[in-house]
Design an enzyme around this catalytic site. Structure first.
Site, PDB file in Angstrom:
ATOM      1  CG  HIS A  99       2.129 -40.038 -37.990  1.00 40.84           C
ATOM      2  ND1 HIS A  99       1.965 -41.393 -37.845  1.00 40.84           N
ATOM      3  CD2 HIS A  99       1.538 -39.474 -36.916  1.00 40.84           C
ATOM      4  CE1 HIS A  99       1.310 -41.641 -36.717  1.00 40.84           C
ATOM      5  NE2 HIS A  99       1.047 -40.484 -36.135  1.00 40.84           N
ATOM      6  CG  HIS A 101       1.090 -35.447 -34.543  1.00 44.43           C
ATOM      7  ND1 HIS A 101      -0.266 -35.616 -34.697  1.00 44.43           N
ATOM      8  CD2 HIS A 101       1.586 -36.656 -34.201  1.00 44.43           C
ATOM      9  CE1 HIS A 101      -0.573 -36.886 -34.435  1.00 44.43           C
ATOM     10  NE2 HIS A 101       0.530 -37.543 -34.134  1.00 44.43           N
TER      11      HIS A 101
HETATM   12  P1  5GP Z   1      -0.698 -40.946 -33.625  1.00 38.37           P
HETATM   13  O1  5GP Z   1      -1.564 -41.095 -32.439  1.00 38.37           O
HETATM   14  O2  5GP Z   1      -0.449 -42.297 -34.273  1.00 38.37           O
HETATM   15  O3  5GP Z   1       0.557 -40.180 -33.370  1.00 38.37           O
HETATM   16  O4  5GP Z   1      -1.507 -40.051 -34.626  1.00 38.37           O
HETATM   17  C1  5GP Z   1      -2.289 -40.544 -35.664  1.00 38.37           C
HETATM   18  C2  5GP Z   1      -3.071 -39.370 -36.170  1.00 38.37           C
HETATM   19  O5  5GP Z   1      -3.644 -39.730 -37.404  1.00 38.37           O
HETATM   20  C3  5GP Z   1      -4.224 -38.967 -35.225  1.00 38.37           C
HETATM   21  O6  5GP Z   1      -4.034 -37.629 -34.806  1.00 38.37           O
HETATM   22  C4  5GP Z   1      -5.461 -39.151 -36.079  1.00 38.37           C
HETATM   23  O7  5GP Z   1      -6.390 -38.140 -35.875  1.00 38.37           O
HETATM   24  C5  5GP Z   1      -4.910 -39.135 -37.494  1.00 38.37           C
HETATM   25  N1  5GP Z   1      -5.665 -39.945 -38.424  1.00 38.37           N
HETATM   26  C6  5GP Z   1      -6.124 -41.213 -38.240  1.00 38.37           C
HETATM   27  N2  5GP Z   1      -6.747 -41.650 -39.339  1.00 38.37           N
HETATM   28  C7  5GP Z   1      -6.676 -40.652 -40.252  1.00 38.37           C
HETATM   29  C8  5GP Z   1      -7.154 -40.515 -41.591  1.00 38.37           C
HETATM   30  O8  5GP Z   1      -7.767 -41.412 -42.184  1.00 38.37           O
HETATM   31  N3  5GP Z   1      -6.892 -39.334 -42.214  1.00 38.37           N
HETATM   32  C9  5GP Z   1      -6.234 -38.316 -41.596  1.00 38.37           C
HETATM   33  N4  5GP Z   1      -6.049 -37.174 -42.296  1.00 38.37           N
HETATM   34  N5  5GP Z   1      -5.765 -38.404 -40.343  1.00 38.37           N
HETATM   35  C10 5GP Z   1      -5.986 -39.561 -39.672  1.00 38.37           C
END
Ligand code: 5GP
Ligand code: ZN
Length: 137
Positions: A99, A101
């Protein structure tokens, strides 16, 4: 992948504030927003990280990230917009479905990833619908 939360969102088995969708990509609000309008852009096809991602998916996600960035710019008028993408636990990745951001930034703000403070559902619904409208034209 059945135990992947983002696959569950793609399949409609988990909820999200969706702002854009096409055949390959889904964009929705982060549930723990770093700032209002924090959007995640994901490929619909499961890939763990950038190293597991098909080039066509990377292109599709990048194209949609740019499209959503323009909608955020037009709708929320942030001072700045941060694009971040974390790969593997050591880099801070917490959801193992690729993903990007998109994080609106304010001049002088303090950057804090993973605040774990849930977004206000009403505010998130409002922002998501405004972005949906912006992405329709
Ligand atoms: P990472 O740390 O892997 O780059 O970011 C994962 C992101 O996914 C985090 O910012 C977290 O808040 C978001 N996230 C985790 N679980 C969910 C979810 O169930 N729904 C949504 N909309 N975001 C999520
Ligand atoms: Zn997945």
């Amino acid at each position: 992948m059945s135990d992947c939360i983002f696959c569950q969102i793609v399949q409609g088995r988990a909820n999200c504030h969706r702002v854009y969708e096409d055949d390959e990509v889904l964009a929705f609000l982060d549930i723990f927003p770093v700032s209002p309008g924090h959007v995640l852009v994901i490929p619909k096809e499961h890939a763990v990280d950038i190293f597991d991602l098909e080039e066509t998916s990377a292109q599709a996600v990048a194209r949609v990230a740019r499209k959503v960035a323009y909608a955020v710019e037009e709708t929320l008028r942030p001072d700045g917009l941060m694009v971040a993408q974390l790969n593997r636990e050591a880099a801070g990745q917490t959801v193992f479905h690729y993903h990007m951001h998109l994080i609106p930034r304010a001049a002088g703000d303090s950057m804090a990833m993973h605040t774990r403070v849930p977004g206000d559902p009403g505010e998130m619904a409002g922002i998501a619908s405004r972005l949906v409208v912006a992405l329709e034209h």
